[in-house]
Design an enzyme around this catalytic site. Structure first.
Site, PDB file in Angstrom:
ATOM      1  N   ALA A  19      19.703  41.550  50.035  1.00 34.97           N
ATOM      2  CA  ALA A  19      19.710  40.966  51.379  1.00 34.97           C
ATOM      3  C   ALA A  19      21.060  40.343  51.705  1.00 34.97           C
ATOM      4  CB  ALA A  19      18.592  39.929  51.511  1.00 34.97           C
ATOM      5  N   ARG A  23      46.523  46.239  48.095  1.00 33.09           N
ATOM      6  CA  ARG A  23      46.225  45.266  47.040  1.00 33.09           C
ATOM      7  C   ARG A  23      46.630  45.743  45.650  1.00 33.09           C
ATOM      8  NH1 ARG A  23      40.325  43.029  49.207  1.00 33.09           N
ATOM      9  NH2 ARG A  23      41.213  41.695  50.853  1.00 33.09           N
ATOM     10  N   HIS A  68      38.027  41.632  41.819  1.00 32.97           N
ATOM     11  CA  HIS A  68      37.499  41.260  43.130  1.00 32.97           C
ATOM     12  C   HIS A  68      36.461  42.224  43.681  1.00 32.97           C
ATOM     13  CE1 HIS A  68      37.413  39.601  47.152  1.00 32.97           C
ATOM     14  NE2 HIS A  68      37.900  40.705  47.687  1.00 32.97           N
TER      15      HIS A  68
END
Length: 665
Positions: free
Chosen positions: A72, A343, A410
């Protein structure tokens, strides 16, 4: 709490009470300790009934729905209320209260070519995303996502998401890494829509608020254990209710996995402790493949020593990275984009600076992110959360001194392989095949829109676009109220047996000890730069650590809020993800995107794009690495690998495909 000491017959009586509650519940359901302001079990679930076919030790309740969503966060909520809006009787199973999902931690923003700061085009966004993926992204899925992006952001605005604004009242868009105008020839794009530096928090609460308009049945703090598979089809999910220890089988025609990433396979990461790859592991245990798990993104700016995320939006607002000599070193590595290169490029550049002795601090093991040259008013309005985070976790006043930062795990580019409709796929005899009844979206999935490296602010876009796509795909192929396929009477008994095995595990090694061994092995052997010998050693070490799971010891024998048991279940899931990640990395003998091999420093495509193509012979599929890894794990922990081609075609003539080229910023 009496469940801890009652006999099996009393547990069955408790299950009957649970089923009775399901059949007679009202919009507000009172549980043992709290009132939820939405339905927990759902008004429509009148078919729920008790079963003792797989266990007499646990209460077992069977449910039937048109669709079940697992997770969720942003993707799960968007899929769940999209299905409910279309009239499907939908359950949403989540181990966390929805607003505790990790989407809440996203800071920087969400990409869309709105053109509020300068002229923009979604095709330029498409180009940047393909290039950012290092040409491992599937271009049909990237086409779908970038074309849908503007409408998705406007939809969020209509839901009430409080975007930051320009003085003219338009949605403010900041610069982000890897974003350009005019197919890389028009300078830096400002494409990232944001809510200051708390965009994920705002997005999640907006979607959660919207979801309450619909009659979705939420099963909060239920831990999904496994998929219910029959003859190659997914027919639902089996889950553990953490509040009372009951087992629930959710039978459904359609199942959507939106369980997020597996960042906690590493020792230092920006992920929540709940990012344990549950859906990825469920798919693995079902005998289905995972895709490209070796591609793990290291965000350039995690706070040194804490790992907390410092958004790329800091550099988008004008922040710069400096070394111990005070040099803005990214000008050497990416002369055009500088601090706003993609990145993977920035993380590698930072690592090289540290290796070559230009790191900061007494140990010279990090660099600085400088913001204090920016106006304090800009920091207060555009980066308020970062100012607070830096003070709490680094003791830094960003208006006066720089933040110590270090590349930190990440995001997971890989995941459950899907097509652009969100349908889970396998690859058989050279063809992609849909797994009937199974869908995935968000970080749990690999569509693959991110390929070998994700662009910043494409992750929140991924959530809403493909969460919605799953709901639309199901609505196209099914109708509400259609007959739900049956399952075997003993479906899920292996999951319950595993639960019992872990609950009563009496070995000699704690869950926490095995977990830290796994995390440090991944951190030391599969980091920003990788080499074959180190990866091979890591594979061998991880295999031994996986074997130590047979000697695990748990301490809590109860079934009510047994966090010891839940953490051990999560460790099982993390281990499956870690095994596939490091074995896939060891096998991929090239450097592409976030996968940087020091012993294979170049990207190996069908052609050498650093040279004229004329006269070159095209490499065969087995000779090049521009292909997706498909990984499987057997019950003994052995990893096997296969490969499938990258999709280079777009959806239609509105957008031309982007051929591979040298990737530079």
């Amino acid at each position: 709490m009496a469940l801890l000491k009652v006999a099996p017959s009393r547990l069955l009586s408790r299950a009957l009470q649970l089923a009775s509650r399901v059949q007679n519940c009202t919009p507000t359901v009172t549980t043992a300790r709290r009132n939820f302001h939405f339905t927990v079990y759902g008004r429509k679930d009148t078919s729920a009934k008790v079963s003792d076919s797989i266990s007499t030790q646990y209460p077992v309740v069977d449910h039937e729905f048109d669709a079940v969503v697992v997770g969720a966060g942003g993707a799960g909520l968007r899929a769940a209320f999209g299905l409910s809006e279309a009239g499907f009787n939908t359950a949403c199973i989540t181990k966390l209260f929805p607003t505790r999902s990790h989407t809440v931690a996203a800071q920087g923003g969400i990409n869309a070519a709105l053109g509020n700061m300068e002229d923009d085009d979604w095709r330029w966004h498409f180009y940047d995303t393909v290039k950012g993926s290092d040409w491992l992204g599937d271009q049909d899925a990237i086409h779908y996502m970038t074309e849908q992006a503007p409408a998705s952001v406007i939809e969020l605005e209509n839901y009430g998401m409080p975007f930051s604004r320009t003085e003219q009242g338009k949605i403010y868009q900041r610069a982000f890494g890897g974003q350009s105008l005019k197919y890389g020839k028009g300078g830096q794009a400002h494409r990232c829509c944001c809510v200051a530096d708390r965009t994920g928090h705002s997005l999640l609460h907006t979607l959660y608020g919207r979801s309450l308009r619909y009659d979705t049945s939420y099963f909060v703090e239920y831990f999904a254990l496994d998929l219910l598979m029959e003859n190659g089809e997914c027919r639902g999910v089996i889950a553990l209710c953490m509040e009372d220890g009951s087992i629930h089988r959710f039978r459904a025609k359609n199942t959507v996995i939106a369980t997020g990433g597996y960042g906690r396979t590493f020792f230092s990461c920006t992920s929540a402790h709940t990012s344990t790859g549950d859906g990825t592991a469920m798919v693995t245990r079902a005998g289905l493949p995972c895709q490209d798990l070796e591609f793990v993104q290291f965000h350039p700016t995690g706070i040194y020593g804490a790992g907390c995320l410092i958004t790329e939006g800091c550099r988008g607002e004008g922040g710069i990275l400096i070394n111990s000599e005070g040099e803005r070193f990214m000008e050497r590595y990416a002369p055009v984009a500088k601090d706003l290169a993609s990145r993977d490029v920035v993380s590698r550049s930072m690592t090289i600076e540290i290796r070559e002795g230009r790191g900061c601090g007494k140990d010279k093991d990090h660099v600085y992110l400088q913001l204090h040259h920016l106006p304090p008013s800009q920091l207060a309005s555009r980066l308020p959360g970062i100012s607070e985070t830096a003070m709490i976790f680094a003791g830094v006043d960003v208006t006066k001194e720089p933040i110590p930062v270090l590349p930190t795990v990440h995001y997971n580019m890989g995941g459950i392989p899907t097509n652009y409709k969100g349908q889970v796929i396998t690859h058989v005899n050279g063809e992609d095949r849909v797994v009937p009844g199974l869908y995935s979206c968000g970080e749990a999935a690999s569509a693959s829109v991110h390929g070998a490296n994700r662009l910043g602010a494409n992750s929140l876009l991924d959530l809403v676009v493909f969460g919605r796509a799953c709901a639309l795909s199901i609505a196209e192929s099914c109708k509400p109220g259609e007959a739900v396929p049956s399952i075997k009477e003993n479906a899920g008994e292996e999951s319950v047996a595993n639960l019992d095995k872990l609950r009563y595990a009496n070995g000699s090694t704690r869950t926490s000890e095995i977990r830290i061994n796994m995390q440090k092995t991944m951190q030391n052997h599969a980091a920003v730069f990788r080499t074959g010998s180190v990866l091979k050693e890591g594979c061998e070490k991880l295999s031994v650590i996986n074997s130590s799971m047979d000697d695990i010891k748990t301490f809590d024998r109860g079934i009510v809020w047994n966090t010891d048991l839940v953490e051990t279940l999560e460790l099982q899931n993390l281990m499956l993800c870690a095994l596939q990640t490091i074995n896939g990395a060891e096998a991929r003998k090239e450097s592409r995107g976030a996968h940087a091999r020091e012993d294979y420093k170049v990207r190996i495509d069908e052609y050498d794009f650093s040279k004229p193509l004329q006269g070159q012979q095209k490499k065969s599929f087995n000779e090049h690495w521009r292909k997706h890894t498909l990984s499987y794990v057997d019950k003994k922990g052995k990893v096997s690998l296969e490969y499938r081609p990258v999709i280079d075609t777009t959806l239609n003539e509105d957008c031309a495909s982007v051929p591979p080229a040298i990737r530079s910023y």
